[in-house]
Design a protein around this motif. Structure first.
Motif, PDB file in Angstrom:
ATOM      1  N   VAL A  15     -35.346  43.745  -4.895  1.00 33.48           N
ATOM      2  CA  VAL A  15     -35.870  42.565  -4.200  1.00 33.48           C
ATOM      3  C   VAL A  15     -37.311  42.289  -4.617  1.00 33.48           C
ATOM      4  N   LEU A  16     -38.138  43.336  -4.655  1.00 36.59           N
ATOM      5  CA  LEU A  16     -39.547  43.159  -5.007  1.00 36.59           C
ATOM      6  C   LEU A  16     -39.708  42.703  -6.454  1.00 36.59           C
ATOM      7  N   VAL A  17     -38.889  43.224  -7.358  1.00 39.83           N
ATOM      8  CA  VAL A  17     -38.992  42.812  -8.761  1.00 39.83           C
ATOM      9  C   VAL A  17     -38.624  41.348  -8.919  1.00 39.83           C
ATOM     10  N   ASN A  18     -37.557  40.916  -8.257  1.00 39.43           N
ATOM     11  CA  ASN A  18     -37.105  39.530  -8.405  1.00 39.43           C
ATOM     12  C   ASN A  18     -38.018  38.545  -7.692  1.00 39.43           C
ATOM     13  N   GLU A  19     -38.826  39.017  -6.733  1.00 37.86           N
ATOM     14  CA  GLU A  19     -39.776  38.145  -6.054  1.00 37.86           C
ATOM     15  C   GLU A  19     -41.180  38.277  -6.632  1.00 37.86           C
ATOM     16  N   SER A  20     -41.322  38.942  -7.756  1.00 37.99           N
ATOM     17  CA  SER A  20     -42.638  39.125  -8.369  1.00 37.99           C
ATOM     18  C   SER A  20     -43.195  37.790  -8.862  1.00 37.99           C
ATOM     19  N   VAL A  21     -44.525  37.704  -8.903  1.00 43.28           N
ATOM     20  CA  VAL A  21     -45.170  36.495  -9.420  1.00 43.28           C
ATOM     21  C   VAL A  21     -44.923  36.333 -10.913  1.00 43.28           C
ATOM     22  N   TYR A  22     -44.512  37.401 -11.589  1.00 44.36           N
ATOM     23  CA  TYR A  22     -44.233  37.323 -13.020  1.00 44.36           C
ATOM     24  C   TYR A  22     -42.800  36.886 -13.310  1.00 44.36           C
ATOM     25  N   MET A  23     -41.960  36.715 -12.284  1.00 48.71           N
ATOM     26  CA  MET A  23     -40.582  36.287 -12.497  1.00 48.71           C
ATOM     27  C   MET A  23     -40.547  34.757 -12.519  1.00 48.71           C
ATOM     28  N   PRO A  24     -40.321  34.131 -13.678  1.00 44.37           N
ATOM     29  CA  PRO A  24     -40.395  32.670 -13.771  1.00 44.37           C
ATOM     30  C   PRO A  24     -39.116  31.952 -13.390  1.00 44.37           C
ATOM     31  N   VAL A  25     -38.064  32.670 -13.011  1.00 42.52           N
ATOM     32  CA  VAL A  25     -36.795  32.041 -12.654  1.00 42.52           C
ATOM     33  C   VAL A  25     -36.484  32.340 -11.191  1.00 42.52           C
ATOM     34  N   ASN A  26     -35.617  31.508 -10.609  1.00 47.90           N
ATOM     35  CA  ASN A  26     -35.237  31.664  -9.208  1.00 47.90           C
ATOM     36  C   ASN A  26     -34.090  32.662  -9.087  1.00 47.90           C
ATOM     37  N   HIS A  27     -34.140  33.448  -8.026  1.00 47.08           N
ATOM     38  CA  HIS A  27     -33.126  34.486  -7.812  1.00 47.08           C
ATOM     39  C   HIS A  27     -32.429  34.247  -6.485  1.00 47.08           C
ATOM     40  N   TYR A  28     -31.100  34.362  -6.489  1.00 55.37           N
ATOM     41  CA  TYR A  28     -30.298  34.182  -5.285  1.00 55.37           C
ATOM     42  C   TYR A  28     -29.263  35.298  -5.209  1.00 55.37           C
ATOM     43  N   LEU A  29     -28.878  35.617  -3.991  1.00 55.57           N
ATOM     44  CA  LEU A  29     -27.907  36.672  -3.748  1.00 55.57           C
ATOM     45  C   LEU A  29     -26.713  36.080  -3.013  1.00 55.57           C
ATOM     46  N   LEU A  30     -25.503  36.425  -3.466  1.00 57.55           N
ATOM     47  CA  LEU A  30     -24.272  35.946  -2.832  1.00 57.55           C
ATOM     48  C   LEU A  30     -23.356  37.131  -2.532  1.00 57.55           C
ATOM     49  N   PRO A  31     -23.549  37.805  -1.419  1.00 61.19           N
ATOM     50  CA  PRO A  31     -22.617  38.861  -1.016  1.00 61.19           C
ATOM     51  C   PRO A  31     -21.608  38.297  -0.017  1.00 61.19           C
ATOM     52  N   LEU A  32     -20.334  38.542  -0.217  1.00 59.75           N
ATOM     53  CA  LEU A  32     -19.325  38.036   0.704  1.00 59.75           C
ATOM     54  C   LEU A  32     -18.028  38.806   0.530  1.00 59.75           C
ATOM     55  N   MET A  33     -17.161  38.648   1.526  1.00 63.31           N
ATOM     56  CA  MET A  33     -15.807  39.162   1.457  1.00 63.31           C
ATOM     57  C   MET A  33     -14.908  37.995   1.088  1.00 63.31           C
ATOM     58  N   TRP A  34     -14.355  38.032  -0.111  1.00 63.00           N
ATOM     59  CA  TRP A  34     -13.571  36.911  -0.637  1.00 63.00           C
ATOM     60  C   TRP A  34     -12.133  37.394  -0.816  1.00 63.00           C
ATOM     61  N   ASN A  35     -11.225  36.808  -0.029  1.00 67.40           N
ATOM     62  CA  ASN A  35      -9.816  37.211  -0.075  1.00 67.40           C
ATOM     63  C   ASN A  35      -9.660  38.719   0.138  1.00 67.40           C
ATOM     64  N   HIS A  36     -10.369  39.214   1.157  1.00 64.20           N
ATOM     65  CA  HIS A  36     -10.303  40.626   1.557  1.00 64.20           C
ATOM     66  C   HIS A  36     -10.821  41.559   0.466  1.00 64.20           C
ATOM     67  N   ARG A  37     -11.657  41.035  -0.424  1.00 68.39           N
ATOM     68  CA  ARG A  37     -12.273  41.874  -1.458  1.00 68.39           C
ATOM     69  C   ARG A  37     -13.781  41.697  -1.398  1.00 68.39           C
ATOM     70  N   ALA A  38     -14.475  42.819  -1.530  1.00 68.01           N
ATOM     71  CA  ALA A  38     -15.939  42.779  -1.518  1.00 68.01           C
ATOM     72  C   ALA A  38     -16.450  42.202  -2.835  1.00 68.01           C
ATOM     73  N   LEU A  39     -17.279  41.180  -2.725  1.00 65.17           N
ATOM     74  CA  LEU A  39     -17.836  40.513  -3.902  1.00 65.17           C
ATOM     75  C   LEU A  39     -19.347  40.457  -3.749  1.00 65.17           C
ATOM     76  N   PHE A  40     -20.059  41.045  -4.680  1.00 62.56           N
ATOM     77  CA  PHE A  40     -21.519  41.035  -4.673  1.00 62.56           C
ATOM     78  C   PHE A  40     -21.994  40.359  -5.949  1.00 62.56           C
ATOM     79  N   SER A  41     -22.645  39.234  -5.782  1.00 58.60           N
ATOM     80  CA  SER A  41     -23.045  38.431  -6.927  1.00 58.60           C
ATOM     81  C   SER A  41     -24.529  38.109  -6.849  1.00 58.60           C
TER      82      SER A  41
END
Length: 476
Positions: free
Chosen positions: A338-364
């Motif tokens: 989390v800290l690395v992706n929120e660093s001032v040196y990270m020039p791109v946007n970061h998003y997290l998509l964790p969910l249970m999709w069709n009874h399967r754990a999906l972490f994206s």
């Protein structure tokens, strides 16, 4: 004849004739440690305190800077999806697995939030985008356009000054919490005879913050607290932790003073004097501006905010020892990512998509560069706006997927790197992706599904991360 001028007795085996002998020059001998001379730049020698003394390979200087530390952590820190898979990939919600009842309840609450359909997933992603964007709305769009078209450096400087005041103004709650924590840590590190009065002033400051008396708080910091700490350092010569915390307190206090409503309105009225803003900002007084800025701040309790708060609570419980050592390491890796992706040196946007999709754990995880390089290399073609997206999905029990998407207007090309067990279905996946893009009004120019040889790195997809090397590179 005796040597009456000698300061000492003759040393056996010492040939004084060699004293004035010209020694051969060895300009290429790098083992000679030259005397440091600050007036000139010397060549590389054998001095061990130089930053490049342990270099190998091409011998290029690798300075120990904040940006270099960021690149090292970016390379060494595992991804958030990997850490989440370690945390929620097994049946960890039972007390018998080494976690406390409160920890199990917190993790069960997180798992319940992952039960989302397509509409809820879209809203979850939008919530992250809104909470991660501070400058949104018509006013900031106007400022962004005016900054790009500004003909003078003075106008750009005034725009940046207003944005700086707004950042400090919108960070009031964070700054107040940081100031109180600094004072508490300072009091804990000081002798009791000095700490008693400091805690008394901290209590007065906290009451002023609760009452919203920002001007009074600034005066308390300037006229009482800082002189008291200066007197303490001067009398005790304590150059340790209290003095270091005083430096941090000074930085927070400067931002706290700069974020007052008076400073914000003064910077705004400075902008209204430019011709580019007179028509658009006409009729907006101070109270209307403050109301507009308050409405543009996103403080809603969305699913993304609730998920982040639950993860934070779980991390706090883990660090207090309410789970096993393996779980603590997984949570530490998660917060490091989390800290690395929120660093001032990270020039791109970061998003997290964790969910249970069709009874399967999906972490994206998603990394989005909305201002990627345009395709302007062909003769006669205009450079088009390009957006680049990197998906990293850990689909259980299939494995890791890397998806790179490039969008130029309505044209989209996608490259999917999948686990080996998915490769036999690559043709069907390509056709399905093309149909999905067409149903949404997009034109698939290229869709490729191939075997994942190795996980792609962020720097390979977004080489603009290395642009930080061109800025002032220092070590704090």
């Amino acid at each position: 004849m005796p040597d009456i001028l000698g300061a000492t007795n003759p040393v056996p085996g010492y040939d004084k004739a060699a004293v004035n002998r010209n020694l051969p020059a060895s300009p290429e001998n790098t083992q000679i440690q030259n005397i440091p001379d600050p007036t000139r730049v010397g060549r590389t020698d054998g001095r061990t305190e130089r930053q490049d003394s342990t270099l190998q390979g091409d011998g290029r200087i690798r300075y120990d800077s904040n940006f270099q530390t960021f690149l090292q952590r970016l390379q060494e820190t595992p991804g958030m999806s990997e850490s989440l898979s370690r945390i929620f990939g097994w049946d960890r919600t039972e007390v018998s697995s080494g976690i406390s009842a409160g920890m199990a309840e917190e993790m069960s609450r997180v798992l319940e939030m992952l039960q989302m359909d397509a509409a809820q997933l879209l809203e979850f992603l939008k919530g992250q985008a809104r909470t991660g964007t501070r400058f949104h709305g018509a006013l900031f769009a106007l400022l962004r356009s005016a900054y790009a078209k500004a003909a003078s450096d003075g106008m750009r400087s005034d725009i940046l000054n207003f944005l700086k005041c707004y950042i400090d103004y919108s960070s009031t709650a964070h700054l107040e919490g940081s100031i109180l924590r600094n004072l508490e840590d300072m009091a804990d590190a000081m002798p009791a005879s000095w700490a008693e009065k400091l805690r008394e002033m901290a209590a007065r400051l906290e009451n002023g913050m609760a009452a919203g008396d920002r001007r009074g708080n600034v005066l308390l910091l300037q006229r009482e607290l800082f002189p008291y700490m200066s007197d303490y350092v001067g009398r005790t010569h304590d150059m340790g932790l209290p003095r270091s915390l005083l430096t941090m307190l000074s930085l927070n206090a400067v931002r706290y003073e700069n974020g007052t409503e008076e400073r914000l309105l003064e910077a705004f009225h400075q902008l209204s004097g430019y011709a580019a803003f007179k028509d658009q900002l006409r009729g907006i007084d101070g109270q209307s501006l403050l109301a507009l800025l308050r409405s543009s701040r996103f403080d809603g309790e969305t699913g993304a905010v609730r998920f982040a708060n639950s993860i934070t609570a779980a991390v706090q419980r883990a660090m207090r020892g309410e789970c096993s050592a393996e779980m603590q390491q997984a949570f530490q890796s998660l917060m490091g990512a989390v800290l690395v992706n929120e660093s001032v040196y990270m020039p791109v946007n970061h998003y997290l998509l964790p969910l249970m999709w069709n009874h399967r754990a999906l972490f994206s995880e998603l990394w989005v560069d909305p201002e990627a390089e345009g395709d302007g290399g062909r003769a006669g073609s205009r450079q088009r706006h390009t957006m680049k997206i990197l998906f990293k999905m850990d689909v259980q029990p299939l494995g890791l997927f890397d998806i790179i998407l490039n969008s130029r207007g309505n044209e989209v090309d996608i490259q999917v790197s999948c686990p080996e067990r998915v490769v036999p279905f690559s043709r069907q996946i390509e056709q399905s992706i093309s149909q999905i893009l067409e149903r949404n009004g997009l034109s698939p120019t290229q869709v490729i599904v191939r075997k994942l040889e190795r996980p792609v790195t962020l720097t390979e997809v977004f080489p603009k991360i290395f642009e930080g090397k061109n800025c002032v590179n220092v070590k704090a």
